[in-house]
Structure formats: structure tokens, C-alpha cells
Design a protein around this motif. Sequence first.
Motif, PDB file in Angstrom:
ATOM      1  N   ALA A 239       0.828  -1.206   0.000  1.00  0.00           N
ATOM      2  CA  ALA A 239       0.000   0.000   0.000  1.00  0.00           C
ATOM      3  C   ALA A 239       0.861   1.254   0.000  1.00  0.00           C
ATOM      4  N   LEU A 240       1.889   1.276   0.839  1.00  0.00           N
ATOM      5  CA  LEU A 240       2.783   2.432   0.867  1.00  0.00           C
ATOM      6  C   LEU A 240       3.625   2.494  -0.396  1.00  0.00           C
ATOM      7  N   ALA A 241       4.083   1.345  -0.881  1.00  0.00           N
ATOM      8  CA  ALA A 241       4.891   1.313  -2.103  1.00  0.00           C
ATOM      9  C   ALA A 241       4.127   1.885  -3.291  1.00  0.00           C
ATOM     10  N   SER A 242       2.864   1.547  -3.417  1.00  0.00           N
ATOM     11  CA  SER A 242       2.080   2.051  -4.558  1.00  0.00           C
ATOM     12  C   SER A 242       1.898   3.561  -4.478  1.00  0.00           C
ATOM     13  N   ARG A 243       1.748   4.083  -3.263  1.00  0.00           N
ATOM     14  CA  ARG A 243       1.625   5.531  -3.096  1.00  0.00           C
ATOM     15  C   ARG A 243       2.913   6.243  -3.505  1.00  0.00           C
ATOM     16  N   VAL A 244       4.057   5.692  -3.098  1.00  0.00           N
ATOM     17  CA  VAL A 244       5.329   6.300  -3.462  1.00  0.00           C
ATOM     18  C   VAL A 244       5.544   6.225  -4.969  1.00  0.00           C
ATOM     19  N   GLU A 245       5.204   5.095  -5.581  1.00  0.00           N
ATOM     20  CA  GLU A 245       5.361   4.961  -7.033  1.00  0.00           C
ATOM     21  C   GLU A 245       4.503   5.981  -7.772  1.00  0.00           C
ATOM     22  N   GLU A 246       3.293   6.190  -7.313  1.00  0.00           N
ATOM     23  CA  GLU A 246       2.402   7.170  -7.951  1.00  0.00           C
ATOM     24  C   GLU A 246       3.026   8.555  -7.935  1.00  0.00           C
ATOM     25  N   ARG A 247       3.643   8.930  -6.809  1.00  0.00           N
ATOM     26  CA  ARG A 247       4.250  10.258  -6.704  1.00  0.00           C
ATOM     27  C   ARG A 247       5.521  10.369  -7.533  1.00  0.00           C
ATOM     28  N   LEU A 248       6.298   9.299  -7.580  1.00  0.00           N
ATOM     29  CA  LEU A 248       7.493   9.311  -8.410  1.00  0.00           C
ATOM     30  C   LEU A 248       7.140   9.456  -9.888  1.00  0.00           C
ATOM     31  N   THR A 249       6.091   8.796 -10.292  1.00  0.00           N
ATOM     32  CA  THR A 249       5.647   8.888 -11.684  1.00  0.00           C
ATOM     33  C   THR A 249       5.305  10.325 -12.054  1.00  0.00           C
ATOM     34  N   ALA A 250       4.724  11.056 -11.105  1.00  0.00           N
ATOM     35  CA  ALA A 250       4.368  12.451 -11.354  1.00  0.00           C
ATOM     36  C   ALA A 250       5.580  13.379 -11.308  1.00  0.00           C
ATOM     37  N   MET A 251       6.624  12.990 -10.566  1.00  0.00           N
ATOM     38  CA  MET A 251       7.774  13.867 -10.358  1.00  0.00           C
ATOM     39  C   MET A 251       8.910  13.635 -11.346  1.00  0.00           C
ATOM     40  N   SER A 252       9.000  12.438 -11.924  1.00  0.00           N
ATOM     41  CA  SER A 252      10.160  12.090 -12.740  1.00  0.00           C
ATOM     42  C   SER A 252       9.741  11.402 -14.027  1.00  0.00           C
ATOM     43  N   PRO A 253      10.429  11.700 -15.151  1.00  0.00           N
ATOM     44  CA  PRO A 253      10.131  10.990 -16.399  1.00  0.00           C
ATOM     45  C   PRO A 253      10.747   9.592 -16.435  1.00  0.00           C
ATOM     46  N   LEU A 254      11.552   9.257 -15.441  1.00  0.00           N
ATOM     47  CA  LEU A 254      12.226   7.957 -15.405  1.00  0.00           C
ATOM     48  C   LEU A 254      11.312   6.935 -14.743  1.00  0.00           C
ATOM     49  N   ARG A 255      10.880   5.962 -15.498  1.00  0.00           N
ATOM     50  CA  ARG A 255       9.939   4.964 -14.998  1.00  0.00           C
ATOM     51  C   ARG A 255      10.592   4.143 -13.894  1.00  0.00           C
ATOM     52  N   THR A 256       9.962   4.135 -12.732  1.00  0.00           N
ATOM     53  CA  THR A 256      10.517   3.418 -11.589  1.00  0.00           C
ATOM     54  C   THR A 256       9.419   2.617 -10.903  1.00  0.00           C
ATOM     55  N   GLU A 257       9.605   1.324 -10.844  1.00  0.00           N
ATOM     56  CA  GLU A 257       8.680   0.471 -10.106  1.00  0.00           C
ATOM     57  C   GLU A 257       9.066   0.491  -8.632  1.00  0.00           C
ATOM     58  N   VAL A 258       8.087   0.663  -7.764  1.00  0.00           N
ATOM     59  CA  VAL A 258       8.344   0.665  -6.325  1.00  0.00           C
ATOM     60  C   VAL A 258       7.709  -0.586  -5.727  1.00  0.00           C
ATOM     61  N   ARG A 259       8.512  -1.360  -5.023  1.00  0.00           N
ATOM     62  CA  ARG A 259       8.040  -2.595  -4.410  1.00  0.00           C
ATOM     63  C   ARG A 259       8.313  -2.573  -2.913  1.00  0.00           C
ATOM     64  N   ALA A 260       7.563  -3.357  -2.187  1.00  0.00           N
ATOM     65  CA  ALA A 260       7.855  -3.589  -0.772  1.00  0.00           C
ATOM     66  C   ALA A 260       8.826  -4.745  -0.667  1.00  0.00           C
ATOM     67  N   GLY A 261       9.843  -4.603   0.183  1.00  0.00           N
ATOM     68  CA  GLY A 261      10.721  -5.730   0.463  1.00  0.00           C
ATOM     69  C   GLY A 261       9.921  -6.877   1.055  1.00  0.00           C
ATOM     70  N   SER A 262      10.355  -8.097   0.811  1.00  0.00           N
ATOM     71  CA  SER A 262       9.559  -9.258   1.237  1.00  0.00           C
ATOM     72  C   SER A 262      10.140  -9.992   2.444  1.00  0.00           C
ATOM     73  N   LEU A 263      11.338  -9.608   2.905  1.00  0.00           N
ATOM     74  CA  LEU A 263      12.000 -10.383   3.952  1.00  0.00           C
ATOM     75  C   LEU A 263      11.852  -9.793   5.344  1.00  0.00           C
ATOM     76  N   GLY A 264      11.298  -8.602   5.433  1.00  0.00           N
ATOM     77  CA  GLY A 264      10.999  -8.016   6.733  1.00  0.00           C
ATOM     78  C   GLY A 264      12.194  -7.886   7.640  1.00  0.00           C
ATOM     79  N   ASP A 265      11.969  -8.121   8.947  1.00  0.00           N
ATOM     80  CA  ASP A 265      13.010  -7.969   9.954  1.00  0.00           C
ATOM     81  C   ASP A 265      14.175  -8.929   9.756  1.00  0.00           C
ATOM     82  N   GLY A 266      13.927 -10.022   9.062  1.00  0.00           N
ATOM     83  CA  GLY A 266      14.981 -11.016   8.888  1.00  0.00           C
ATOM     84  C   GLY A 266      15.944 -10.731   7.764  1.00  0.00           C
TER      85      GLY A 266
END
Length: 397
Positions: free
Chosen positions: A347-374
Amino acid sequence: MPASPSTARAINDRLALQLLQRDGPLTATQLKALTGLSRPTVADLVERLQGAGLIQVVGESGAVRRGPNARLYGIVADRAHLAALDVRTGSVSVVVADLLGATLAEGSLPIGSGTRTGPAVEQAAALLERTARAAGSVPLHSVGVGAPGLIDPATGELRDTSGLPSWHRALVRELQQRLPATVLVENETNLAAMAEHRAGAARDRETFVLLWLGHGVGAAVMLDGKLRQGASGGAGEIGFLPVPGAGGLPSAAHCDGGFHSLAGSAAVAGLAARHGLAAAGAVPEGYADEAAAVDAVRRALEPGQRGGPFLDELADRLALGAAAVVSVLDPGCLLLAGAVGHAGGAALASRVEERLTAMSPLRTEVRAGSLGDGAVLRGALIAARDAAQDALFAPER
């Protein structure tokens, strides 16, 4: 000039060991198919590796066919034991594993902020020794240590950094003197990126940036499959990045006024409080800000909490630092990791990606890390395993 017979044998042996580590157990026929070597060459290398105690027969392939070609060969996992440490501001976590990375024993220990350097070092070292004994009698070959702070690329040592406990550096020196093992130390964010690359959300990416969101903020830069540390070990120290809205400028001594002032856990906890998402209940010593920030992000995502405005403003802040990184490196992919990044998830990653898309012409996928605390422990274990395998599987000179 063609390779000498001994060099060719060493190269073939190393290739076979890498395949067995990654895909094993394997039969000689499967090794032949994967390596492209002839049947006699594979038979010779299997005999050499068995004689060296590096591989062994672990079973047979198929229930009907028997014989040498059906034998399954695997790495001798207990040839060496490995250890990984995640050294935080107020705690230490340890895992001991075999040569294939299977966990054998683990433990953790809080270390209070008032603990003096000597006792803190002794407590952490004793924890490692107890955990290693619990894993069995095989000696430790390599130990990977993940810690906050800068690693000097010339010496491989943890640099003296203001704001971090002095026992961190003392612990690394103590382990190097105390253990008959190779002790490696790396920045925690870099290790998290290594783990996400090998076994997490960036397995399909050779180039990406991991944004660490926890007590502090940092970044790990992976370009073409290699971590980039910078000339002084400071690549990714984006807490010092000047950004709009930080209320000042950072200094050489402190990152207040930089991106840290917007995205560090204290700032996130303050933002949450302004949105009516104050932390509930007690939090562990040394982690009050981080725990409060994580709690706020998790509660903002709960149904009925109306946490959207808080998450939107947090994403606005994160996008400022992320946009600077993207504009310089163009990594194509950004991972949100650390305690706060993990709590925010997709949910947070998608929000950041949306803002990056508006701020930069460089396409950047934003993902959440999957390994957490470990992630840090996983990365430290990977570093230890790589070091052990480089030593044990090294081609003959």
C-alpha cells in the motif's frame, strides 16, 4: 592461451559445486547435462570432489533404475558451520547455519543503552558462542556481521560513527580475535539488499535501490548485480540528502536537516501523532521512535482507521528522497525495506510509485521488500556462506 589441465579441472570442479549448491542433489547424468562436460570428465570430477570431502552420495534417482548413474550427489553441508549477527542499537540477534544455509540454532539478546562497552561486547560474543555450541561440534568457518554505520572499503572495518554505540566496533574486533573464523562486517542496509536480491523481492532485478526506513534512513545501491559502496563506504547515506521541507540543512556531523528529518522514525512518529495515530502501549528500550512509527503505519492500514491522509503525506516525504536517487541512478526499481517500509507494504509502495511517476520521467517500479526484519540476518548469512564457499571450493592454483 588454453587453460592447463589442472586449471581446467579446477574450473570444472567449481562449476559442478556451484550447480550442486544451487540445484542439488544431482546425478552424474544431470551434471553432464548442466555443465556440457563429457561423461568421463564428470566421472573424474565427482571422484575428486568425493575424495576431497566436499560432496557425498545422498540417495538415488528413481525407484526402478539402480547403479552409478542413478546416484544423487549433494554438498556435504556440515563440512562447515556459518554464523550471522544482526547488531542493532539495543540488541543482537544470531543465527548459525550449515554450508547450504539451513538454520541449526538461533538466539537474540537485548543490550540496554546504559550497558558499558566491555559488558556489552562480552554479552554479544557469549551469545554467539552459546548459539554455535547449540548447533553442534562443527567449528565456525565464517561469520557475517550486519551493523548500522559506514564500512571502510579499504580495511573492511566498521568506522567510528557518532550516534552509534561504541561496543559495535569493539564487538567486531573481539570476534576477530576470539574466533578461529573469518569475520566479515557489512552495513545492515547493504546486507538487506543482498538478501532481497538473492531470495526476496528483487530476485528478478540486477539493478535496483533499496530504501531502508527504520530508526534512520539509508539506501543500498545494487548496479548490475553488484553492491556499490562508494569511495569512502558512504554510498546510500541519504539521511544527509538536502530535501525541501526538512527545515534546514544537514552537516558533516549530523543528518538533522536532511532527508532523515522527514523520513526517520522520529519524524514518522511525529507525523502520525499529528494525524491522530499515536502509538498504543509500551515500546522496547532504544526503539521507541521506530516502534511508534511502525505501529502507526500498521494501524493506518487497518480497516476503519482512516489512515489515508497520514499514508499520503508519508508517501509525499518518501518520494522526495526517492526522486533524487532515481534522477541520478535511474535504477528502474526501488524497494521499501526496514521496519517502517515493511509495515507499509504494497500500500505504501504504490503511493510512493504514484508520486514518483508524477515527479520524474524515469519509470521506476516501487516494491515492498519481502524479507521483513529477517533481511539483515539473511544477508549476513549469505555473505558468510559466500566467503566459506569461496575458500572451500576455491580452484587450485
